[in-house]
Enzyme design. Structure first.
Site, PDB file in Angstrom:
ATOM      1  N   LEU A  90       0.823  -1.217   0.000  1.00  0.00           N
ATOM      2  CA  LEU A  90       0.000   0.000   0.000  1.00  0.00           C
ATOM      3  C   LEU A  90       0.856   1.265   0.000  1.00  0.00           C
ATOM      4  CD1 LEU A  90      -2.897  -0.813   2.523  1.00  0.00           C
ATOM      5  CD2 LEU A  90      -3.007  -0.684   0.032  1.00  0.00           C
TER       6      LEU A  90
ATOM      7  N   ASP B  41      -0.830 -11.174   9.872  1.00  0.00           N
ATOM      8  CA  ASP B  41       0.180 -12.148   9.457  1.00  0.00           C
ATOM      9  C   ASP B  41       0.845 -12.750  10.688  1.00  0.00           C
ATOM     10  OD1 ASP B  41      -0.373 -11.372   6.893  1.00  0.00           O
ATOM     11  OD2 ASP B  41       1.484 -10.228   6.596  1.00  0.00           O
TER      12      ASP B  41
ATOM     13  N   LYS C 190     -15.610   1.353   0.189  1.00  0.00           N
ATOM     14  CA  LYS C 190     -16.012   0.458   1.267  1.00  0.00           C
ATOM     15  C   LYS C 190     -15.053   0.591   2.451  1.00  0.00           C
ATOM     16  CE  LYS C 190     -19.644  -1.518  -0.520  1.00  0.00           C
ATOM     17  NZ  LYS C 190     -20.974  -1.326   0.106  1.00  0.00           N
TER      18      LYS C 190
ATOM     19  N   LYS D 252     -15.384  -1.196   5.357  1.00  0.00           N
ATOM     20  CA  LYS D 252     -15.370  -2.381   6.215  1.00  0.00           C
ATOM     21  C   LYS D 252     -13.977  -3.004   6.360  1.00  0.00           C
ATOM     22  CE  LYS D 252     -18.841  -3.686   7.614  1.00  0.00           C
ATOM     23  NZ  LYS D 252     -19.581  -3.292   8.842  1.00  0.00           N
TER      24      LYS D 252
ATOM     25  N   GLN E  61     -12.183  -1.082   8.977  1.00  0.00           N
ATOM     26  CA  GLN E  61     -12.729  -1.360  10.313  1.00  0.00           C
ATOM     27  C   GLN E  61     -12.184  -2.674  10.860  1.00  0.00           C
ATOM     28  OE1 GLN E  61     -17.069  -1.029  10.382  1.00  0.00           O
ATOM     29  NE2 GLN E  61     -16.982   0.425   8.688  1.00  0.00           N
TER      30      GLN E  61
ATOM     31  N   CYS F 273      27.404  -1.503 -13.291  1.00  0.00           N
ATOM     32  CA  CYS F 273      27.795  -2.796 -12.720  1.00  0.00           C
ATOM     33  C   CYS F 273      27.920  -3.839 -13.838  1.00  0.00           C
ATOM     34  CB  CYS F 273      26.808  -3.206 -11.638  1.00  0.00           C
ATOM     35  SG  CYS F 273      27.416  -4.547 -10.576  1.00  0.00           S
TER      36      CYS F 273
ATOM     37  N   GLY G 143      26.339  -3.850 -16.484  1.00  0.00           N
ATOM     38  CA  GLY G 143      26.306  -3.075 -17.723  1.00  0.00           C
ATOM     39  C   GLY G 143      27.677  -2.595 -18.154  1.00  0.00           C
ATOM     40  N   MET G 144      28.566  -2.317 -17.190  1.00  0.00           N
ATOM     41  CA  MET G 144      29.954  -1.975 -17.528  1.00  0.00           C
ATOM     42  C   MET G 144      30.717  -3.220 -17.951  1.00  0.00           C
ATOM     43  SD  MET G 144      32.976  -0.301 -15.206  1.00  0.00           S
ATOM     44  CE  MET G 144      34.624  -1.023 -15.282  1.00  0.00           C
TER      45      MET G 144
ATOM     46  N   HIS H 145      27.224   1.517  -8.133  1.00  0.00           N
ATOM     47  CA  HIS H 145      25.791   1.791  -8.326  1.00  0.00           C
ATOM     48  C   HIS H 145      25.500   3.251  -7.954  1.00  0.00           C
ATOM     49  CE1 HIS H 145      24.152  -2.270  -9.130  1.00  0.00           C
ATOM     50  NE2 HIS H 145      25.241  -2.660  -8.496  1.00  0.00           N
TER      51      HIS H 145
ATOM     52  N   GLU I 208      23.011   5.045  -8.606  1.00  0.00           N
ATOM     53  CA  GLU I 208      21.601   5.313  -8.312  1.00  0.00           C
ATOM     54  C   GLU I 208      21.312   5.357  -6.819  1.00  0.00           C
ATOM     55  OE1 GLU I 208      21.692   0.766  -9.200  1.00  0.00           O
ATOM     56  OE2 GLU I 208      22.825   2.577  -9.713  1.00  0.00           O
TER      57      GLU I 208
END
EC number: 6.3.4.2
Length: 553
Positions: free
Chosen positions: A15, A151, A191, A193, A196, A383, A385-386, A520, A522
């Site tokens: 979520l 869970d 909804k 419910k 709740q 990585c 990719g190199m 990396h 990113e």
């Protein structure tokens, strides 16, 4: 004294607890508070390092070399506090720690049980994680509990949070519960419910949420909010609507406008300054009003699950913000290139091959790299990719026709990429590995600084040195570097201790923008600052698009 906000989830997973927690942290930080975040994962794996991207999505690497949940990437992108290993722990780590203590005799012969031993250990890990924050002692630690209420796996974590809030006392801890309010199209209504029931399940455990974040595809009407408030025993102003938006960077303003930070500060008896979200407003303004547009092809084998490349996608978005360029990402399955050729690449303004593991799809990636090199299309390899860019260059330019990585072909006579057997970690300690080492935790991990060769494109992008994070087992083999360099390839950065190649590029006489990095980048990109490598890559894509348009005109 640090105060705690526990973020739980109900009804279904995915979520957006991580985004919600990070957004709350961003608002609190804008109010002058020192904030850190922790992620508690209920799975038994010690860490996500050996989990399939299809199972878990991206593995985010921290500065100190921990392989962690992708939510830690969101945390670092939303606030200035850097995450560490202590900011993410799992059921596997908790049980491993408790069993080790039991074997040492730390429990003095007692029967070791979930309560109190496991729950006490969870609390100790939470407090240790908060205390290790890079911002100093935090005013607020936001603790995201993975999984969904109900869970079995999450129960010890929820019980530990309940015990901790009781031990700390009033105004020292509060609970935020994220839940789903689905829209039923056939009925034409939202909804309440499921929400709740989710809150009821949480209260059975002994936790009464102070705030409800209600996820829906639209804003929740006041009447529905009142109903949720009535049946959930949560004040009406603490029932906060979180609807779908086109950018996660709009979430902090959305939550602030509904008073989430005010409610949290009142509950925890904090009196910070007013929130200043001007930075987020400016980011959204830039995002919605680009001046240019480019299309970048991401060639990989996990393209059906973009969560596998979460930080990379965000880094390109950050670059779009800082270059006023809308970046369209096309996900291209490398196995389809193996079957159908490179025609699917010919309209692209740039090509990117991200990190990955395993042989499957590698020849398709190599074909994409060959196309980018020969067609003078900007190329960024990260990585793997190199490594594949080096293999392609060795085969097609240098003439080493059997060039390969020992990861894909252990018997190849031309091992241009091979297993690293010894290297230094970020603290200068020698790490070693063999073919028989465990997979988990045996990669070169974490950040390392290295100098950049003067006069290179890498120096234009980074300056004199580069400090980035790593996650890899294989490295360009120095034995073949002289042959690669004789063909024109430039090794533009090396590690200072082991002399391992960190960056490669082609000279501008061969290609306008062709760069490979073993690290990396990113993982260090943020919406606030962007990242110099991705900004340069997007600018190169834009220049290529404009050059092609000029030729066609």
């Amino acid at each position: 004294m640090t105060k705690y906000v526990f973020v739980t989830g109900g009804v279904v997973s995915s979520l957006g607890k991580g985004i919600a927690a990070a957004s709350l942290a961003a608002i609190l930080e804008s109010r002058g508070l020192k904030v850190t975040l922790l992620k508690l994962d209920p799975y038994i794996n010690v860490d996500p390092g050996t989990m399939s991207p299809f199972q878990h999505g991206e593995v985010f690497v921290t500065e100190d070399g921990a392989e962690t949940d992708l939510d830690l990437g969101h945390y670092e992108r939303f606030i200035s506090t850097k995450m560490r290993k202590a900011n993410n722990f799992t059921t596997g780590q908790i049980y491993e720690s408790v069993i080790r203590k039991e074997r040492r005799g730390d429990y003095l012969g007692k029967t070791v049980q979930v309560i109190p031993h496991i729950t006490n250990e969870i609390q100790a890990f939470i407090e240790r994680g908060a205390a290790s924050a890079t911002c100093g002692e935090p005013d607020v630690a936001i603790v995201e509990i993975g999984g969904t209420v109900g869970d079995i796996e999450s129960l010890p974590f929820l019980e530990a949070a309940r015990q901790m809030s009781l031990r700390l006392g009033r105004n020292s801890a509060c609970f935020v519960h994220l839940t789903l309010v689905p829209y039923i199209a056939t009925a034409g209504e939202l909804k309440t419910k499921p929400t709740q029931h989710s809150v009821q399940k949480l209260r059975e455990i002994g936790i009464s949420p102070h705030v409800l974040l209600c996820r829906a595809d639209r804003r929740i009407p006041d009447d529905e909010s009142k109903k949720i408030s009535l049946f959930s025993n949560v004040p009406e102003d603490a029932v906060i609507s979180v609807w779908d938006v086109d950018s996660i960077y709009k979430i902090p303003q959305m939550l602030h406008d509904q008073g989430l930070d005010r409610i949290i500060c009142e509950e925890l008896k904090l009196s910070p300054k007013d929130a200043d979200l001007s930075m987020w407003s400016e980011l959204v303004e830039k995002l919605e009003n680009p001046k240019h547009e480019v299309t970048i092809g991401m060639v990989g084998k996990y393209v059906d699950l973009t969560e596998s490349y979460k930080s990379l996608i965000e880094a390109l978005r950050h670059a779009s913000l800082h270059t006023s360029t809308k970046v369209n990402i096309e996900y291209i399955d490398s196995e389809e290139i193996e079957t159908n050729g490179v025609d699917s690449l010919k309209h692209l303004d740039a090509v990117l091959v991200p990190g990955g593991f395993g042989r499957r799809g590698t020849e398709g990636k190599i074909a994409a790299i060959r196309y980018a090199r020969e067609a003078k299309v900007p190329y960024l390899g990260i990585c793997l990719g190199m490594q594949l860019a080096v293999i392609e260059f060795a085969r097609d330019v240098v003439g080493l026709k059997q060039a390969n990585s020992t990861e894909f072909d252990p018997d190849t006579p031309e091992r241009v990429v091979a297993l690293i057997t010894e290297w230094y970690d970020r603290e200068g300690k020698v790490e070693t590995r063999t073919e028989d080492s465990d997979l988990g935790g045996t990669m070169r991990l974490g950040s390392q600084r290295c100098p950049i060769k003067p006069g290179t494109l890498a120096e234009e992008i980074y300056g004199k040195d580069v400090n980035e994070r790593h996650r890899h087992r294989y490295e360009v083999n120095n034995r073949f570097v002289p042959q690669l360099e004789s063909g024109g390839l430039i090794i533009s950065a090396r590690t200072p201790s082991e002399d391992l190649p960190e960056m490669m590029e082609l000279p501008r006489s061969m290609h306008p923008w062709f760069v490979g990095v073993q690290f990396h980048p990113e993982f260090t990109s943020t919406p606030r600052d962007g990242h110099p490598l991705f900004k340069s890559f997007v600018e190169a894509a834009l220049a290529n698009k404009e050059a092609r348009a000029g030729v066609q005109a």
